[in-house]
Design a protein around this motif. Structure first.
Motif, PDB file in Angstrom:
ATOM      1  N   LEU A 102       1.165  -1.085   0.273  1.00 18.13           N
ATOM      2  CA  LEU A 102       0.059  -0.191   0.275  1.00 18.13           C
ATOM      3  C   LEU A 102       0.758   1.278  -0.326  1.00 18.13           C
ATOM      4  N   GLY A 103       2.156   1.180   0.726  1.00 21.57           N
ATOM      5  CA  GLY A 103       2.350   2.127   0.919  1.00 21.57           C
ATOM      6  C   GLY A 103       3.686   2.681  -1.006  1.00 21.57           C
ATOM      7  N   ILE A 104       4.393   1.658  -1.162  1.00 14.86           N
ATOM      8  CA  ILE A 104       4.003   1.636  -3.371  1.00 14.86           C
ATOM      9  C   ILE A 104       3.138   2.030  -3.737  1.00 14.86           C
ATOM     10  N   ILE A 105       1.953   1.659  -3.508  1.00 11.18           N
ATOM     11  CA  ILE A 105       1.007   2.422  -4.290  1.00 11.18           C
ATOM     12  C   ILE A 105       0.734   3.519  -4.002  1.00 11.18           C
ATOM     13  N   ALA A 106       1.434   4.260  -2.639  1.00  6.23           N
ATOM     14  CA  ALA A 106       0.385   5.648  -2.458  1.00  6.23           C
ATOM     15  C   ALA A 106       1.294   6.725  -2.473  1.00  6.23           C
ATOM     16  N   LEU A 107       2.038   6.099  -2.949  1.00  2.34           N
ATOM     17  CA  LEU A 107       3.997   7.349  -2.943  1.00  2.34           C
ATOM     18  C   LEU A 107       3.895   6.662  -4.681  1.00  2.34           C
ATOM     19  N   TYR A 108       3.243   5.800  -5.292  1.00  2.00           N
ATOM     20  CA  TYR A 108       3.931   6.878  -6.592  1.00  2.00           C
ATOM     21  C   TYR A 108       2.430   7.105  -6.929  1.00  2.00           C
ATOM     22  N   SER A 109       1.471   7.299  -6.542  1.00  2.75           N
ATOM     23  CA  SER A 109       0.704   8.611  -6.487  1.00  2.75           C
ATOM     24  C   SER A 109       0.297   9.305  -6.426  1.00  2.75           C
ATOM     25  N   ALA A 110       1.368  10.291  -5.103  1.00  4.38           N
ATOM     26  CA  ALA A 110       1.938  11.375  -5.173  1.00  4.38           C
ATOM     27  C   ALA A 110       2.909  12.286  -5.300  1.00  4.38           C
ATOM     28  N   ILE A 111       2.812  11.558  -6.347  1.00  8.49           N
ATOM     29  CA  ILE A 111       4.297  12.056  -7.006  1.00  8.49           C
ATOM     30  C   ILE A 111       4.269  12.282  -8.544  1.00  8.49           C
ATOM     31  N   GLU A 112       3.848  13.569  -9.007  1.00  8.68           N
ATOM     32  CA  GLU A 112       3.536  13.676 -10.412  1.00  8.68           C
ATOM     33  C   GLU A 112       4.400  13.248 -11.907  1.00  8.68           C
ATOM     34  N   ASP A 113       5.846  13.284 -11.047  1.00  4.67           N
ATOM     35  CA  ASP A 113       6.678  13.003 -12.509  1.00  4.67           C
ATOM     36  C   ASP A 113       6.832  11.791 -12.343  1.00  4.67           C
ATOM     37  N   LYS A 114       5.935  10.222 -13.478  1.00  2.00           N
ATOM     38  CA  LYS A 114       6.027   9.143 -12.921  1.00  2.00           C
ATOM     39  C   LYS A 114       7.326   8.351 -13.492  1.00  2.00           C
ATOM     40  N   ARG A 115       8.196   9.244 -13.710  1.00  2.00           N
ATOM     41  CA  ARG A 115      10.232   8.502 -13.718  1.00  2.00           C
ATOM     42  C   ARG A 115      10.511   9.048 -11.984  1.00  2.00           C
ATOM     43  N   VAL A 116      10.639  10.155 -12.052  1.00  2.00           N
ATOM     44  CA  VAL A 116      11.082  10.752 -10.834  1.00  2.00           C
ATOM     45  C   VAL A 116       9.888   8.968  -9.126  1.00  2.00           C
ATOM     46  N   ALA A 117       8.676   9.139  -9.611  1.00  2.00           N
ATOM     47  CA  ALA A 117       7.623   7.753  -8.838  1.00  2.00           C
ATOM     48  C   ALA A 117       8.466   7.065  -8.812  1.00  2.00           C
ATOM     49  N   ALA A 118       9.180   6.608 -10.312  1.00  2.00           N
ATOM     50  CA  ALA A 118       9.570   4.913  -9.904  1.00  2.00           C
ATOM     51  C   ALA A 118      10.592   4.815  -9.194  1.00  2.00           C
ATOM     52  N   ARG A 119      11.822   5.296  -9.457  1.00  2.00           N
ATOM     53  CA  ARG A 119      12.786   5.105  -8.949  1.00  2.00           C
ATOM     54  C   ARG A 119      12.570   5.557  -7.141  1.00  2.00           C
ATOM     55  N   ALA A 120      11.536   6.163  -6.645  1.00  2.00           N
ATOM     56  CA  ALA A 120      11.163   6.142  -5.439  1.00  2.00           C
ATOM     57  C   ALA A 120      10.651   4.721  -5.204  1.00  2.00           C
ATOM     58  N   ILE A 121       9.511   3.913  -5.886  1.00  2.00           N
ATOM     59  CA  ILE A 121       9.000   3.134  -5.225  1.00  2.00           C
ATOM     60  C   ILE A 121       9.976   1.775  -5.395  1.00  2.00           C
ATOM     61  N   SER A 122      10.522   1.959  -6.668  1.00  2.00           N
ATOM     62  CA  SER A 122      11.979   1.346  -6.097  1.00  2.00           C
ATOM     63  C   SER A 122      13.009   0.840  -5.373  1.00  2.00           C
TER      64      SER A 122
END
Length: 248
Positions: free
Chosen positions: A141-161
């Motif tokens: 759930l944290g990964i899903i929420a973190l990805y949704s919270a970051i607008e830039d999807k490449r940055v979001a992908a790095r964060a969830i990785s």
């Protein structure tokens, strides 16, 4: 040949086309194995000499628990590849897998609770395996929420990785918790060494259900990945051509 195939699969357009052809095969195979697994598990396998008929929830609970860990490992490996080689498709697979992994984890927790009530006399105990499995749900759930919270999807992908890699330490804790601590949860009846405490008539439907759940994951993750590709690539020429072709 293999290197070339994986290089091609790194292309969103190529992956989108190949995935579209693979989804029906995964879906049909899932339905066939699901029906076979449920039939043999519910009607052919004998009742357990201690637990009676209530043990049959195992045919949903155990494969769901296996899948909850398997999918997270896939995400962690994808996270490593994404951070090192910056391959866009691995980022898409990670986020496409998160919701499915969360669903399997929730299913494992619910069925485990239903199984635990007649066995332990309680819906929930703060058992080591149950607690670590609950933590796994929070990680999903944290990964899903973190990805949704970051607008830039490449940055979001790095964060969830990064989060997926950090959280993977919980997987061996889940797996070995019944050996490391004195818990109510029973030890594993099926091991990687091939030795099983279960009779063959009980083991076969369990393995069929495990295959069925993996086929389900294959079908759904490809569908979710295709949708994510269209979202990310919506401004590219090939997606516009695809949309125009569908409209016509």
């Amino acid at each position: 040949m293999i290197v070339r195939f994986f290089h091609q699969m790194g292309s969103p357009r190529y992956f989108y086309n190949v995935a579209g052809k693979m989804i029906p095969w995964f879906a049909v195979s899932f339905l066939l194995t699901l029906l076979a697994g449920l039939y043999y598990g519910l009607f052919v396998a004998p009742a357990d000499y201690q637990q009676g008929e209530s043990y049959r929830i195992m045919y949903i609970h155990v494969p769901a628990a296996w899948m909850s860990m398997f999918i997270y490992i896939v995400m962690a490996v994808g996270g490593l590849i994404s951070l090192v080689w910056r391959i866009k498709m691995t980022e898409i697979i990670i986020i496409s897998s998160a919701g499915i992994g969360a669903s399997f984890t929730f299913l494992a927790l619910v069925t485990g609770s239903l199984w635990g009530k007649p066995m332990w006399g309680a819906w929930w105990v703060w058992d080591a395996r149950l607690t670590s499995e609950l933590l796994l749900l929070f990680l999903y759930l944290g990964i899903i929420a973190l990805y949704s919270a970051i607008e830039d999807k490449r940055v979001a992908a790095r964060a969830i990785s990064i989060l997926a890699l950090v959280g993977v330490v919980n997987i061996p804790i889940i797996h070995f918790s019944v050996e490391w601590w004195n818990t109510l949860h029973q030890t594993s009846s099926v091991t990687m060494s091939g030795k099983s405490a279960m009779s063959t008539s009980m083991l076969i439907p369990l393995l069929i259900m495990s295959i069925s759940f993996k086929l389900y994951y294959g079908a759904v993750v490809l569908m979710r990945a295709r949708a994510e590709i269209l979202e990310r690539e919506r401004n590219t020429r090939w997606v516009r051509e695809l949309v125009e072709a569908e409209v016509k």
